[in-house]
Write a protein that holds these residues in place. Structure first.
Motif, PDB file in Angstrom:
ATOM      1  N   ASP A 304       0.623  -1.560  -0.352  1.00 27.41           N
ATOM      2  CA  ASP A 304      -0.072   0.119  -0.258  1.00 27.41           C
ATOM      3  C   ASP A 304       0.224   1.217   0.457  1.00 27.41           C
ATOM      4  OD1 ASP A 304       0.881  -0.449   2.890  1.00 27.41           O
ATOM      5  OD2 ASP A 304      -0.536   0.592   3.319  1.00 27.41           O
ATOM      6  N   GLN A 309       3.295   2.279  -4.851  1.00 27.35           N
ATOM      7  CA  GLN A 309       1.515   2.526  -5.992  1.00 27.35           C
ATOM      8  C   GLN A 309       2.320   3.581  -6.615  1.00 27.35           C
ATOM      9  OE1 GLN A 309      -1.521   1.451  -5.522  1.00 27.35           O
ATOM     10  NE2 GLN A 309      -0.699   0.114  -4.118  1.00 27.35           N
ATOM     11  N   ARG A 378      -2.879   3.557   9.290  1.00 28.26           N
ATOM     12  CA  ARG A 378      -2.649   2.084   8.824  1.00 28.26           C
ATOM     13  C   ARG A 378      -1.125   2.222   9.294  1.00 28.26           C
ATOM     14  NH1 ARG A 378      -4.309   3.754   3.934  1.00 28.26           N
ATOM     15  NH2 ARG A 378      -2.519   3.680   3.094  1.00 28.26           N
TER      16      ARG A 378
ATOM     17  N   ALA B 100      -5.167  -1.238  -5.434  1.00 27.30           N
ATOM     18  CA  ALA B 100      -4.472  -0.890  -4.250  1.00 27.30           C
ATOM     19  C   ALA B 100      -6.025  -0.699  -2.876  1.00 27.30           C
ATOM     20  CB  ALA B 100      -4.532   0.834  -4.689  1.00 27.30           C
ATOM     21  N   ALA B 103      -4.704  -4.300  -0.861  1.00 27.31           N
ATOM     22  CA  ALA B 103      -3.205  -4.141  -0.747  1.00 27.31           C
ATOM     23  C   ALA B 103      -3.882  -2.811   0.827  1.00 27.31           C
ATOM     24  CB  ALA B 103      -2.000  -2.436  -1.136  1.00 27.31           C
ATOM     25  N   GLN B 104      -4.735  -1.354   0.703  1.00 20.19           N
ATOM     26  CA  GLN B 104      -5.085  -1.118   2.241  1.00 20.19           C
ATOM     27  C   GLN B 104      -5.778  -1.396   2.878  1.00 20.19           C
ATOM     28  OE1 GLN B 104      -6.480   3.060   0.935  1.00 20.19           O
ATOM     29  NE2 GLN B 104      -4.871   3.452  -0.190  1.00 20.19           N
ATOM     30  N   ALA B 107      -3.023  -3.982   4.410  1.00 17.73           N
ATOM     31  CA  ALA B 107      -2.424  -2.991   5.644  1.00 17.73           C
ATOM     32  C   ALA B 107      -2.634  -2.344   6.520  1.00 17.73           C
ATOM     33  CB  ALA B 107      -1.375  -1.554   4.744  1.00 17.73           C
ATOM     34  N   GLY B 108      -3.939  -2.146   6.907  1.00 14.74           N
ATOM     35  CA  GLY B 108      -4.820  -2.084   8.225  1.00 14.74           C
ATOM     36  C   GLY B 108      -5.366  -2.861   8.388  1.00 14.74           C
TER      37      GLY B 108
END
Lengths: 455, 463
Positions: A304, A309, A378, B100, B103-104, B107-108
């Protein structure tokens, strides 16, 4: 008599063990830390963990490759090899044999600011490991033959890791040499082969006498043991080793870098270009340092991250962007100037300037506007998750590495339990302020690898 | 790209230690504590998918792996790395989440989705905070069952693969592995380490999707969860995310017939300061009753720091830094190999020592004490292998791939200690026949050729 300084009492561990696992998860994981300094100055850290019947013994000496002698580049690392070549009661190779036949594994490594030696053994062999580490802290018994043998081994190490590899020293060995200006931070840490060849037995003895003293070391035990029993064994084997007055530490500081540096290196073994970008870090343990830890998570760590990205997903310039703070360890286990660095291999159809332009779009954004709360949250979660693996993983060695570093560099191993607070205190404004000063173009060095051959 | 400066060390049993009477002997330590393998719970869903749960440790994290019996083995001769291209594309979004967002979201939860493609299996996995286990399983379910496999990203992924291939082909280790496997497994996927650039550039999105459809499904899949987690929440999440998946294709089996005769390959690397050596031969695989004997034999001969070959060519001769031997296994297949990067000028001398150590073990059984040391080492490292979340999953996935009973693990240490010196000698004689070994060298041809005349045989044509 010994002075006893106890930062995180053993009681913490007992309480943690009495809690159910669900409770422990809610309250956050606490690392048990017992810290004791022996009369001879040896820093001892004990941290029980009864997950598996194993124990880690790690000895960290406060001598890294930064401050090795100027005419003996690579000597700190060569010396690390000599620590396995014979002591009073253990001849050449007997140390390794001893650990292995007792069911353990071992290794050593040389870093910026320390050299470490560790064993991971079945926990009933704690005394065996302590005896052996004490034996070589007392003194070495090295022959010319053994020195010559290890000079050969180390030269083959340099060949296999650097000379016979494309991108061999890139960027981990090359970048500090071009980004830093103080010799201590900027010389070849693996060493010139000429300097390695020139090393003598006298150099070995001199280096040992100077730096391998109990008052220049930290001993950490992590694993399935009883701390009072462990401490008694530590005192029994290490207590009688005399302290040695230490030389003053040289000045390691780097001046503030004002102008961007760009260096090109031709790599005859590589067939694709590569680029690395490095920025000088804020001083360790400052608010900005913790902000940089979060910037690293936001910009560079994980799928992320913004640089991945941008450069991988969006632009397709490379398959991965790698890097972080201290490529030879982590953001905690060093004690001096440090770089935050990223690197990537790309195609000849893309220029370094195109990559830098895409790079700057990402960096400019964190300089120009504060990060949003979701991104910061995050980053904090990623950090906490990594931290748990550091203190709980690698058979206990990850925890030992932090405890030893905080004992050696900060005289406070209990810092291991306070890290999260420092990161949690970082605000979007502090991140922006940190980016403005430390991610400025004038603070960076660009290292370009130019390949010599085809596709 | 982290390269800590490491001193990998070795010892020699056969050197006579200077027996000075005044020397202290190391303390023996206390009585050994019992090691009990972590308890597991296994469930099989009606569609054939299995779930293995292993509560473990005190760190509030959990490791989750979805292991699918699909990999390079399933590729045709003109599809090398198609499984790898699919693996990369699986991270490019699902039918409901963009790349995306995947991935987020991961990660969270404190994690990252990793896709690893091997010869026999593809593993989709990650480590997340304990409380996120159910959500992460749902995310993995989407990735594994409903990957978008977008055609728009294929050209970029293939370009990345072409670059990766180009970099690998500039490194001596991968070149040696490629040649060794090519010689050992002619006409089998295990022998095809690298594609050509042209092959890679030819793959279409339809081909990738067909490969996915032909190789992914519930009955090829096993899920492993290890660490701290709530068992019923995790079981429910697996049921929700994978319960209604189609059974899919049956497991595909294609056991190779590797070369058992001497073969030789020399790969030119002009001016190389070292020669990269691969010297090995097919041996018994993990399903064979003699496999543990082979494990012990390997550790004693070259597979540990104190092993004979490492002691010799590193600690006595200084020819090399990190030599090792290993047992490399795949489904119903294994080979033994010694790997070493040695100084160019001592290539022949190093080989002579390696062969000498193999022959010495063929001709005489190892001393009891030396064998006992190796057995202790294997018993100790067995505990380490089973005392991390990822280690536990690795061991259980290994059992499953090789169709081994639980007793393989529960009785492993007992079997290690049952091996006798005569067994080690016999295994060396029977399987480590130096005259039948395949030798590959990546190095400076001009300087190496004369040193290795004894091993050279006509080189088989490239496929």
């Amino acid at each position: 008599m010994m002075t006893r300084r106890s930062f995180g009492l053993l009681g913490v561990a007992l309480v943690a063990l009495l809690m159910t696992t669900a409770e422990a998860a809610e309250k956050g994981f606490q690392v048990p830390v017992e810290y004791v300094k022996l009369d001879n100055g040896l820093k001892v850290v004990l941290s029980p963990d009864h997950t598996a019947p194993t124990v880690v013994v790690a000895v960290y000496y406060n001598i890294g490759f930064r401050i090795e002698p100027k005419d003996r580049t690579g000597f700190a690392h060569l010396f690390e090899h000599m620590m396995f070549q014979g002591s009073e009661n253990l001849g050449k190779m007997e140390f390794i044999r001893l650990v292995q036949r007792n069911g353990g594994v071992l290794n050593g490594s040389t870093r910026f600011d320390f050299t470490n030696y560790f064993e991971i053994l079945p926990s009933n062999k704690l005394e065996t490991a302590l005896w052996a580490e004490a034996d070589r802290m007392k003194g070495l018994n090295i022959t010319q033959e053994n020195l010559t043998n290890q000079q050969g081994v180390v030269m083959n190490e340099v060949r296999v890791n650097v000379l016979n590899q494309p991108y061999g020293g890139f960027p981990w060995l090359d970048m500090p040499q071009v980004a830093n200006s103080n010799w201590y931070n900027a010389h070849n840490f693996y060493g010139d082969l000429k300097d390695l060849e020139a090393a003598t037995l006298g150099d070995v003895q001199q280096f040992f006498r100077t730096y391998y003293a109990p008052n220049n070391a930290a001993l950490v035990v992590v694993g399935d043991f009883d701390p009072p029993e462990g401490l008694a064994l530590v005192k029994k084997y290490f207590g009688g080793i005399p302290a040695v007055a230490q030389p003053p530490k040289p000045d390691l500081t780097e001046p503030r870098q004002e102008a961007e540096k760009r260096v090109t290196k031709v790599d005859t073994l590589a067939n694709r270009p590569a680029i690395a970008i490095a920025y000088h870090m804020p001083d360790r343990n400052t608010p900005e340092y913790y902000a940089m830890g979060l910037l690293d998570e936001i910009l560079l760590q994980g799928d992320d991250s913004r640089l991945r990205q941008q450069l991988v997903q969006k632009k397709g310039y490379t398959g991965s962007v790698d890097g972080g703070i201290n490529l030879l360890g982590n953001m905690y286990d060093y004690d001096g100037p440090m770089l935050w660095m990223a690197s990537m291999i790309h195609d000849k159809t893309v220029t370094a300037d195109q990559i830098l332009q895409a790079w700057d779009e990402v960096i400019d954004k964190v300089i120009q506007e504060p990060v949003d709360r979701a991104t910061l949250d995050r980053a904090l979660v990623k950090l906490r998750s990594d931290y748990y693996d550091q203190v709980g993983g690698y058979f206990g060695f990850g925890r030992a590495d932090l405890l030893a570093s905080f004992a050696l560099f900060d005289n406070d191993p209990s810092r291991i339990n306070g890290l999260e607070q420092h990161f949690a205190a970082v605000t979007p404004e502090l991140i922006q302020k940190t980016a403005r000063e430390y991610l400025r173009k004038g603070n960076r060095t660009i290292l370009i690898i130019e390949p010599k051959q085809g596709s | 790209m982290t390269h800590p400066f490491k001193a990998v060390l070795a010892a020699a049993f056969f050197l006579i230690a200077s027996a000075i009477a005044q020397k202290q002997l190391p303390p023996e330590g206390g009585a050994p504590k019992d090691f009990v393998l972590p308890q597991k719970t296994v469930a099989t869903l009606p569609n054939g998918l299995t779930l293995t749960l292993v509560p473990y440790g005190e760190i509030p994290k959990v490791s989750i792996s979805v292991v699918v019996r699909a990999g390079n083995l399933n590729e045709a001769a003109d599809q090398v790395w198609l499984a790898d291209v699919l693996g990369d594309l699986m991270k490019e979004g699902t039918t409901t989440r963009s790349a995306a967002q995947v991935a987020q979201d991961a990660a969270g939860m404190g994690g990252n989705v990793n896709v690893n493609v091997g010869m026999d299996v593809t593993t989709i996995s990650g480590d997340v905070l304990s409380e996120e286990a159910p959500q992460f399983i749902r995310l993995l379910g989407e990735i594994v069952r409903h990957p978008l496999l977008p055609g728009s990203e294929l050209a970029r992924i293939i370009n990345d693969k072409v670059r990766e291939l180009s970099v690998s082909r500039s490194q001596p280790g991968p070149l040696a592995l490629e040649e060794f496997r090519r010689l050992l497994y002619p006409n089998h996927p295990y022998g095809r380490v690298f594609p050509t650039q042209e092959m890679l550039k030819g793959y279409t999105i339809d081909e990738v999707r067909k490969f996915y459809a032909a190789n992914f499904g519930a009955q090829r899949t096993a899920i492993f969860v290890a660490g701290m987690f709530d068992k019923s929440d995790v079981a429910q999440a697996v049921q929700d995310a994978f319960g209604d998946w189609v059974q899919g294709p049956a497991i595909f089996v294609d056991v190779p017939k590797p070369t058992t005769r001497q073969s030789f390959g020399l790969v030119e690397r002009p001016g190389a300061p070292q020669s990269t050596i691969y010297f090995g031969i097919p041996v018994v695989n993990p399903s064979d009753k003699d496999y543990v004997k082979m494990v012990v034999t390997n550790s004693l001969l070259g597979g540990s720091f104190a092993s004979r070959i490492t002691s010799n060519i590193r600690e006595r001769k200084g020819y090399t830094y990190s030599p090792y031997s290993q047992l490399s296994t795949r489904y119903r297949d294994a080979y033994w190999v010694e790997v070493a990067d040695v100084g160019t000028d001592v290539t022949g001398a190093a080989l002579k020592e390696i062969v000498g150590e193999i022959r010495r073990l063929q001709s005489e059984p190892p001393p009891e004490a030396e064998l006992r040391g190796i057995q202790n080492y294997l018993a100790g490292t067995f505990v380490l292998q089973n005392s991390t979340r990822q280690g536990i999953i690795g061991q259980l996935a290994y059992l499953r791939l090789n169709e081994l009973p639980d007793s393989y693990l529960t009785e492993y240490v007992k079997h290690v200690y049952a091996v006798t010196p005569a067994d080690v000698q016999k295994m060396t004689q029977e399987y480590l026949r130096d005259k039948d070994m395949t030798l590959v060298i990546v190095g400076d041809k001009k300087k190496v050729e004369d040193q290795i005349k004894d091993y050279e045989k006509p080189v088989p044509e490239k496929q």
